[in-house]
Design an enzyme around this catalytic site. Structure first.
Site, PDB file in Angstrom:
ATOM      1  CD  GLU A   3     -49.338-100.550 -21.556  1.00 36.88           C
ATOM      2  OE1 GLU A   3     -49.417-100.722 -20.341  1.00 36.88           O
ATOM      3  OE2 GLU A   3     -50.290-100.130 -22.243  1.00 36.88           O
ATOM      4  CG  ASP A   9     -49.035 -98.359 -15.936  1.00 34.69           C
ATOM      5  OD1 ASP A   9     -49.667 -97.373 -15.500  1.00 34.69           O
ATOM      6  OD2 ASP A   9     -48.920 -98.608 -17.146  1.00 34.69           O
ATOM      7  CG  HIS A  40     -56.070-103.859 -23.959  1.00 32.66           C
ATOM      8  ND1 HIS A  40     -56.723-104.951 -23.454  1.00 32.66           N
ATOM      9  CD2 HIS A  40     -54.949-103.701 -23.212  1.00 32.66           C
ATOM     10  CE1 HIS A  40     -56.036-105.416 -22.405  1.00 32.66           C
ATOM     11  NE2 HIS A  40     -54.956-104.680 -22.254  1.00 32.66           N
ATOM     12  CG  ASN A  76     -50.074 -74.480 -16.874  1.00 36.25           C
ATOM     13  OD1 ASN A  76     -49.813 -74.732 -15.699  1.00 36.25           O
ATOM     14  ND2 ASN A  76     -49.279 -74.840 -17.870  1.00 36.25           N
ATOM     15  CG  ASN A  77     -50.229 -74.716 -11.512  1.00 35.62           C
ATOM     16  OD1 ASN A  77     -49.722 -75.174 -12.536  1.00 35.62           O
ATOM     17  ND2 ASN A  77     -49.512 -74.370 -10.453  1.00 35.62           N
ATOM     18  CG  ASP A  88     -52.075 -96.583 -23.251  1.00 32.36           C
ATOM     19  OD1 ASP A  88     -51.296 -96.890 -22.334  1.00 32.36           O
ATOM     20  OD2 ASP A  88     -53.322 -96.597 -23.129  1.00 32.36           O
ATOM     21  N   GLY A 121     -49.545 -79.731 -11.034  1.00 30.29           N
ATOM     22  CA  GLY A 121     -48.935 -78.503 -11.578  1.00 30.29           C
ATOM     23  C   GLY A 121     -47.818 -78.681 -12.592  1.00 30.29           C
TER      24      GLY A 121
END
Ligand code: NOJ
Ligand code: CA
Length: 841
Positions: free
Chosen positions: A409, A481, A385, A180-181, A381, A202
């Site tokens: 987050e 992050d 926001h 699947n790379n 996430d 990968g």
């Protein structure tokens, strides 16, 4: 070449030796003769007879309460060996039994199958097991690594406090499926050389599945994987360079699996296989889910979103208001402005309009689809926001579907952050916990920047006051992050100390993948993307790996870590001695982070009972034992010296003598949703749940976990407790019963009175969801937003199908209230979808 038989030359000697020494010693003697004869030009003696013991497979992954696959043990004869081999098994921990006795006999050339039965309380760890074979002098041994994982999981749970989470950036962890790379639909986004940090490398879901033993051996009980949804297929080109969504935050279809992580058809197969393997080994799966945005609006696929392969939302061809699926506002410039945060664009990420009925449904359906695929919890996430009020209904949709755990987050610097109040208000009322960013920055200051331990202690103290469930905060010091701790300060001792404290501290700890391998790349200060390194080794012998394993097991065996209070017992700039206590369970952790200075620890008191305690870490970080004397509960510890770079953990977890509740989850929900109570001493036989003045049978009951449907009582806040089968009553925990399942409604008020700095308009109403007519800053809904004053608006989640009454209030920072004169407004909330209502003040 001539071949010689020694007996042709020394027949008498051999006969004599056989009679005196027995045949086995003959072999040695022949060896001696053959050595001597070679140089003399005579026939060499035959090579010695011996055997080779081998075991296959050489590593075994077995969960608690299960039996391993068989290990085949073979004694292969060497040089005509015909004897029998005595085999002894060593290295099995208490609680693991083998299908053979610990010593058995194996004939030359024969094989023996051995299985291991693992008991329920064997610690999750790697155990080196040795099969030692001997047959007189010849001996040979075979080694097997037995990894004990947690018992297979059959259900999700509303209690996550006992977990240790391992955070994985899927693309950078392990390549379990090279096919699947470089998939055809997104060809060219893969870099086999792993030198372009903005392309796929990968790693995939099969890779995580294949590393289950590595995770289980480290005591990990939950994995948080980067978003696995289908991401854009066309690279975003910025400054002429391609950026691929290897991180997963640029969704194109939230209902399918990314082809680089699964298969070319974007099916769920690899995802399901990974979840099954994780659950089989007692590991829960947390998916990172991003409801704020789709993907860059200015590159790649220009923000467009598909629904299970079908065109769904187009940023560049979006209907105008009020039917817009996206917000089309400028980029967020002021990160302290709640309106910009929620409705403007985060960098260039096409900002979804969660108040649009199609987007609302799409996001909730996507989340629920993950739940139906067995996902146990979600990291949400960028919750700062997305629309805050809408997120209450998003969380509620998940809890309505089944037990789960959600943490958002909410990026912030510390407890003095401008929006810190909004962060704990959000956590306390939305049902969603938060990643503990204030503690993360304190830990990074202390361990990487040589800060003072008071910073950690003050942060924990403040947050424990402000958050209703501080043990549900999700704690960390590294993530994908920010630069890894080792990039800020390349000091492995400090990393070990930070890990030990993180894993002992209140909250649910997250270990970033690779920290246990001391992984870091300091290019550009170790900032993104250099913190998202390829996981280059899976060494199970590092100090950090062993430390995490010990502490993760302690979280399973000593409830003080998961459920306990936090008390600073001794502190200076370099030393922190923290006590966690849950009824009779106590854990005391001492950390000296100094490079050079030993400290005399005098005047230390503890809740540990009078006794001697060894270091739970067995000296792994230099710890040692202590003696505790009687002080009627505030027990003095005999003074000791704590050397530089030392961590010691002393602990005790006696069996509970009464039912003790340490957790309820979620903290709120409507009638019939499933709630989970956890703790200890509930007894094996079912007792009753006491919910306010109502008492009833649980849906499931064990000594540590009870689940039950929230009863159909009047909405509001309740004390909940358990009575055991033998009539003992537990402590109480608090639960808020909502009026009904929540849907998001936009409330708009025109002509609001003018506000001075520090004042804002809030919404209050006659249902729990609107603060039950309260006008405190914490209970009323708001502050509302006023991009066009004197019109104010807010999105709030309210009970579906209910007629509600509401009013607005101007509230000042000091709490002074100016109430809207009324009359009270009335609104019937739609029974599904989204709603909106506009009134005049
Ligand atoms: C926060 C995530 O952790 C970060 O990696 C991501 O880029 C942004 N949110 C946007 O999704
Ligand atoms: Ca792959």
């Amino acid at each position: 070449m001539l071949s010689f038989k020694p007996e042709q030359f020394y027949p008498e000697a051999i006969a004599r030796i056989e009679s005196v020494f027995g045949i086995r010693r003959l072999t040695l003697f022949l060896l001696f003769l053959s050595a001597g004869c070679n140089g003399g030009g005579s026939n060499p003696p035959p090579p010695p007879q011996s055997f080779l013991l081998s075991a296959s497979p050489s590593s075994l992954l077995v969960s608690q309460t299960a039996t391993s696959v068989p290990v085949t043990l073979t004694a292969t004869p060497v040089n005509g060996f015909t004897g029998s081999v005595n085999v002894t098994i060593s290295g099995l921990p208490n609680g693991v039994n083998s299908s053979t006795s610990s010593t058995f006999t194996l004939a030359a050339g024969a094989s023996q199958m051995v299985t291991f039965m693992v008991g329920p309380s064997v610690a999750r760890a790697n155990y080196p097991v040795t099969f030692s074979g001997s047959s007189g002098s010849p001996s040979s041994s075979a080694a097997v690594t037995l990894t004990v994982s947690g018992a297979p999981l059959r259900t999700t749970t509303g209690n996550f406090k006992q977990q240790v989470i391992y955070q994985i950036v899927t693309d950078r962890f392990f390549d379990g499926d090279p096919t699947n790379n470089d998939p055809p639909q997104s060809k060219g986004l893969f870099d086999a050389t792993k030198t372009n940090w903005q392309l796929y490398w990968g790693g995939d879901l099969a890779g995580i599945q294949q590393k289950m033993a590595y995770l289980a051996g480290m005591g990990i009980t939950a994995i948080w994987i980067s978003p696995s949804v289908d991401n854009i297929n066309v690279a975003a080109i910025f400054n002429g360079a391609p950026f691929a969504p290897y991180h997963g935050y640029w969704a194109r279809d939230m209902k399918r699996t990314e082809e680089h992580f699964g298969d070319v058809n974007n099916t769920w197969t690899a995802f399901d296989n990974m979840v099954t393997a994780a659950h089989q080994n007692g590991i829960r799966v947390i998916v990172d889910f991003a409801p704020n945005h789709s993907n860059p609006n200015d590159a790649g696929e220009m923000g467009a979103l598909l629904d299970t392969g079908q065109p769904f939302a187009s940023y560049s061809n979006d209907p105008g208001p009020p039917n817009n699926l996206f917000h089309h506002n400028p980029t967020i410039a002021n990160f302290n402005d709640p309106y910009q945060l929620q409705y403007y664009t985060l960098v260039d990420l096409a900002d979804l309009n969660q108040d649009n009925a199609s987007i609302d449904k799409y996001l909730k359906d996507s989340l629920l689809q993950f739940q139906s695929h067995g996902v146990d919890a979600f990291r949400i996430d960028a919750v700062k926001h997305a629309t805050w009020g809408w997120e209450y209904s998003f969380a509620n949709a998940a809890f309505t579907a089944g037990p789960t755990f959600l943490f958002g987050e909410w990026f912030q610097g510390g407890t003095t952050d401008t929006l810190y109040f909004d962060s704990h208000k959000f956590a306390n009322h939305s049902g969603m916990s938060l990643l503990d960013f204030p503690l993360a920055s304190a830990m990074r200051d202390v361990f990487a920047n040589n800060g003072d331990f008071h910073e950690i202690d003050n942060t924990v103290t403040q947050e424990n006051i402000d958050f209703s469930s501080p043990n549900d905060l999700v704690t960390f010091f590294d993530n994908h992050d920010i630069p890894r701790l080792l990039s800020v300060n390349n000091n492995q001792n400090r990393l070990n100390e930070a890990l030990a404290l993180l894993l002992a501290c209140r909250g649910i700890p997250v270990v970033l993948y690779g920290d246990e391998q001391y992984l870091h790349n300091d290019t550009n200060g170790g900032n993104d993307p250099y913190n998202r390194l390829w996981m280059s080794s899976f060494d199970t012998s590092t100090t950090a790996y062993k430390l995490i394993d010990l502490m993760a097991n302690l979280r399973q065996t000593n409830p003080a870590l998961a459920y306990g209070t936090s008390l600073q017992r001794w502190i200076n700039a370099d030393v922190y001695i923290l006590e966690r206590q849950f009824f009779g369970d106590v854990a005391l952790i001492a950390v000296n982070k100094s490079e050079t200075t030993s400290y005399n620890i005098t005047g230390l008191f503890t809740a540990l009972s009078p006794s001697s305690y060894t270091d739970y870490l067995n000296g792994l970080l230099g710890g040692f034992g202590i003696t505790v004397a009687n002080g009627s509960g505030n027990n003095p510890v005999t003074a000791f010296s704590l050397p530089p770079h030392t961590v010691a953990v002393w602990q005790s977890a006696p069996a509970a003598t009464a039912p003790q509740i340490g957790s309820i989850g979620p903290l709120l929900g409507q009638s019939r949703i499933s709630a989970t109570i956890a703790g200890e001493g509930f007894g094996a036989t079912a007792g009753k749940v006491v919910f306010g003045s109502t008492s009833f049978a649980a849906s499931s009951w064990s000594d540590t976990t009870v689940t039950f449907p929230v009863p159909g009582v009047t909405p509001g806040s309740y004390n909940v407790q358990l009575t055991t089968n033998s009539g003992a009553t537990s402590n109480t925990v608090s639960f808020t019963v909502l009026t009904g399942p929540l849907i998001p409604v936009t409330f708009t008020v025109n002509n609001a009175p003018s506000t001075a700095a520090g004042e804002a308009i809030f919404l209050t109403g006659n249902v729990v969801e609107l603060g039950a007519n309260s006008t405190t800053l914490d209970a009323a809904v708001g502050p509302m937003l006023a991009p066009n004053p004197p019109t104010w608006f807010i999105d709030a989640s309210v009970p579906a199908g209910i007629t509600i009454q509401f009013l607005f209030a101007k509230i000042a920072a000091n709490g002074t209230v100016t109430m809207e004169p009324g009359p009270v407004h009335t609104y019937t909330v739609p029974s599904s979808g989204v709603g909106s209502v506009t009134v005049n003040w």
